[in-house]
Motif scaffolding. Structure first.
Motif, mmCIF file in Angstrom:
data_model
loop_
_atom_site.group_PDB
_atom_site.id
_atom_site.type_symbol
_atom_site.label_atom_id
_atom_site.label_comp_id
_atom_site.label_asym_id
_atom_site.label_seq_id
_atom_site.Cartn_x
_atom_site.Cartn_y
_atom_site.Cartn_z
ATOM 1 N N UNK A 1 0.571 -1.189 -0.230
ATOM 2 C CA UNK A 1 0.135 -0.087 0.114
ATOM 3 C C UNK A 1 0.735 1.370 -0.044
ATOM 4 N N UNK A 2 0.715 1.947 -0.791
ATOM 5 C CA UNK A 2 1.541 3.586 -0.807
ATOM 6 C C UNK A 2 1.519 4.086 0.508
ATOM 7 N N UNK B 1 -0.618 -1.344 -6.683
ATOM 8 C CA UNK B 1 0.107 -0.924 -5.317
ATOM 9 C C UNK B 1 1.384 -1.479 -5.577
ATOM 10 N N UNK B 2 1.960 -2.554 -5.825
ATOM 11 C CA UNK B 2 3.061 -3.235 -6.166
ATOM 12 C C UNK B 2 3.853 -2.091 -7.093
ATOM 13 N N UNK B 3 3.148 -1.710 -8.216
ATOM 14 C CA UNK B 3 3.899 -0.775 -9.100
ATOM 15 C C UNK B 3 4.397 0.410 -8.299
ATOM 16 N N UNK C 1 8.150 2.077 -7.402
ATOM 17 C CA UNK C 1 8.607 3.481 -7.732
ATOM 18 C C UNK C 1 8.890 4.380 -6.333
ATOM 19 N N UNK C 2 8.349 4.107 -5.347
ATOM 20 C CA UNK C 2 8.681 4.705 -4.128
ATOM 21 C C UNK C 2 9.924 4.171 -3.634
ATOM 22 N N UNK D 1 14.908 7.466 -4.742
ATOM 23 C CA UNK D 1 14.895 8.562 -5.942
ATOM 24 C C UNK D 1 13.859 9.421 -6.002
ATOM 25 N N UNK D 2 12.415 8.857 -5.692
ATOM 26 C CA UNK D 2 11.520 9.523 -5.817
ATOM 27 C C UNK D 2 11.328 10.759 -4.958
#
Length: 474
Positions: free
Chosen positions: A164-165, A411-413, A417-418, A429-430
């Motif tokens: 979950x983000x 959510x996995x994607x 990225x996070x 990096x984000x």
């Protein structure tokens, strides 16, 4: 289309790296506490429905404590009044931090969790009162379905929502913090009987001394702990629920670092220091023990469970938690977005908000506490409350699990990225990209914390490089 959307206010936007690290640490501890809470509740239910159920009730009613201080209380009361004071002390620390240095200090950020928490209190209470309107005395329990149990909810997320983000987790935590504040106000205003003003006024003296000491950054436990216990005992004697003392003590602790201590290397503020000390005690001991001493209810077989859950009082609680909570939170969040012209952050959808809103219907710990304050620890109505809170919380957990699992791939994607860190500087990096292109409404405090983290990481890399050069053979 892209231009206006990018400049419009965002719902559930990403916070600073420093804040993300702090939230992750809190959620990790609360998740472990949630698992222990579930174990405690399961053991209580198993014991209460075993051939040795009488021993469970005897254990709960065992009295201990000094009678001359009016503290000869049974173990169930010690759990509700004593152990949960630790829980509310930590809640007070977190509340003050949110108001001083967190989301709630900025009106634009605070609008969503505050509105969502208010909606999550008003709608469940209204549904409960509507369903129980013809039941004499049932109105006393109107606040039972209004609470959110963050530890239980995070334990569910640990199983079904590992990706979950961070922004959604932060929203859930901030919502629960505001919800705790509302629960404290409700307990103090509506569940205080036989108020004794002299002990309440007397409690202000040790509270004032405690405040002066912590404001001077004094951490000596042999000074602070007796004062805190004295405040708790006097508030308990006043008729105000003793958990309010925990909140007042938490509010007294300073959040910001001492100016004399220097810059960011000087260490965390005293509130953060106390939170690190007491959150494991709260999540790992106080709340699970309260669950163990409060959740045990004799079901009386399938027929007994059906009879209990068909009672209007129990129906009102279940409907409030499972239906009222998500309706209130979703409606309030949508209204904020509608009137502020805000849009969901990239990659998120309103179904994500729905999943979290249903998850907020897990109202275990504080719901059980309010149930005991409203209807007592024994009797038929007390058992109905426990069964309804358990059933409503489990139902909310299952429904939220189904909805959030459907979005697990997305959510996995977002999680990948996070957490991507291609330059391997221990900062995703984000967050560095965000620092270079930060919106105007982000706080100076966030920018300073991020910059400090990045500078410390850079210094660490330089030190490691120097050490490697020194370690090379001549």
């Amino acid at each position: 289309m892209t231009g206006p959307a990018s400049s419009a206010p965002r719902l559930f936007g990403r916070r600073s790296w420093a804040e993300a690290r702090r939230i992750a640490d809190i959620l990790r501890k609360e998740t472990i506490g949630g698992a222990l809470l579930l174990v405690g509740a399961a053991l209580a239910m198993a014991w209460a429905n075993s051939p040795w159920s009488a021993a469970y009730e005897q254990m709960r009613s065992y009295t201990v404590g000094p009678a001359w201080l009016h503290l000869n209380l049974d173990l169930a009361t010690w759990a509700a009044d004593g152990l949960l004071a630790i829980f509310f002390f930590v809640a007070g620390l977190e509340l003050k931090r949110e108001f001083v240095a967190g989301d709630l200090r900025q009106p634009r950020r605070a609008a969503v969790p505050i509105a969502a928490a208010l909606g999550g209190v008003i709608v469940p209470a209204a549904l409960y009162l509507l369903i129980t309107r013809n039941i004499q005395g049932a109105a006393a329990g109107w606040a039972i379905p209004t609470a959110t149990d963050i530890a239980f909810a995070l334990a569910v997320l640990a199983v079904i929502g590992r990706f979950l983000p961070a922004a959604l987790r932060t929203f859930l935590l901030t919502l629960a913090v505001v919800d705790d504040l509302l629960a404290i106000v409700i307990i103090a205003l509506f569940y205080t009987s036989d108020l004794a003003p002299i002990p309440l006024l007397a409690a202000l003296v040790p509270l004032a001394i405690f405040t002066v000491l912590v404001q001077r950054r004094i951490r000596s436990w042999w000074l602070l702990l007796p004062l805190a216990v004295t405040v708790w005992a006097l508030v308990h004697a006043s008729g105000v629920h003793a958990t309010v003392a925990g909140v007042l003590l938490g509010f007294a602790v300073p959040v910001m670092r001492s100016r004399r201590a220097g810059g960011p290397e000087a260490g965390p503020g005293l509130a953060e220091h106390f939170e690190h000390l007491f959150r494991p005690l709260s999540a790992g001991v106080a709340v699970p023990l309260f669950a163990f001493l409060s959740a045990g209810v004799h079901l009386g077989g399938l027929n007994g469970a059906v009879t209990a859950l068909s009672d209007p009082l129990a129906v009102g609680i279940v409907v409030g938690l499972v239906v009222g909570k998500p309706i209130g939170i979703m409606a309030a969040t949508w209204l904020v977005a509608r009137f502020t012209r805000a849009h969901l952050d990239e990659g998120l959808n309103w179904v994500d908000v729905l999943g979290l809103s249903i998850l907020a219907g897990i109202g275990f710990t504080v719901s059980l506490l309010i149930g005991e304050l409203a209807f007592g620890t024994g009797g038929e109505r007390g058992d109905y409350v426990k069964m309804a809170v358990l059933s409503g919380s489990v139902t909310a957990a299952l429904l939220a699990s189904v909805i959030l699992r459907l979005r697990n791939r997305a959510y996995r994607r977002l999680h990948e990225a996070e957490t991507a860190d291609q330059d391997r500087d221990s900062i995703p990096d984000v967050y560095q990209d965000r620092d270079r292109a930060r919106p105007a409404d982000d706080s100076v405090g966030d920018r300073t914390d991020d910059r400090d983290r990045i500078q410390r990481a850079a210094h660490t890399r330089v030190d490691r490089a120097r050490q490697r050069r020194r370690d090379r053979p001549a």
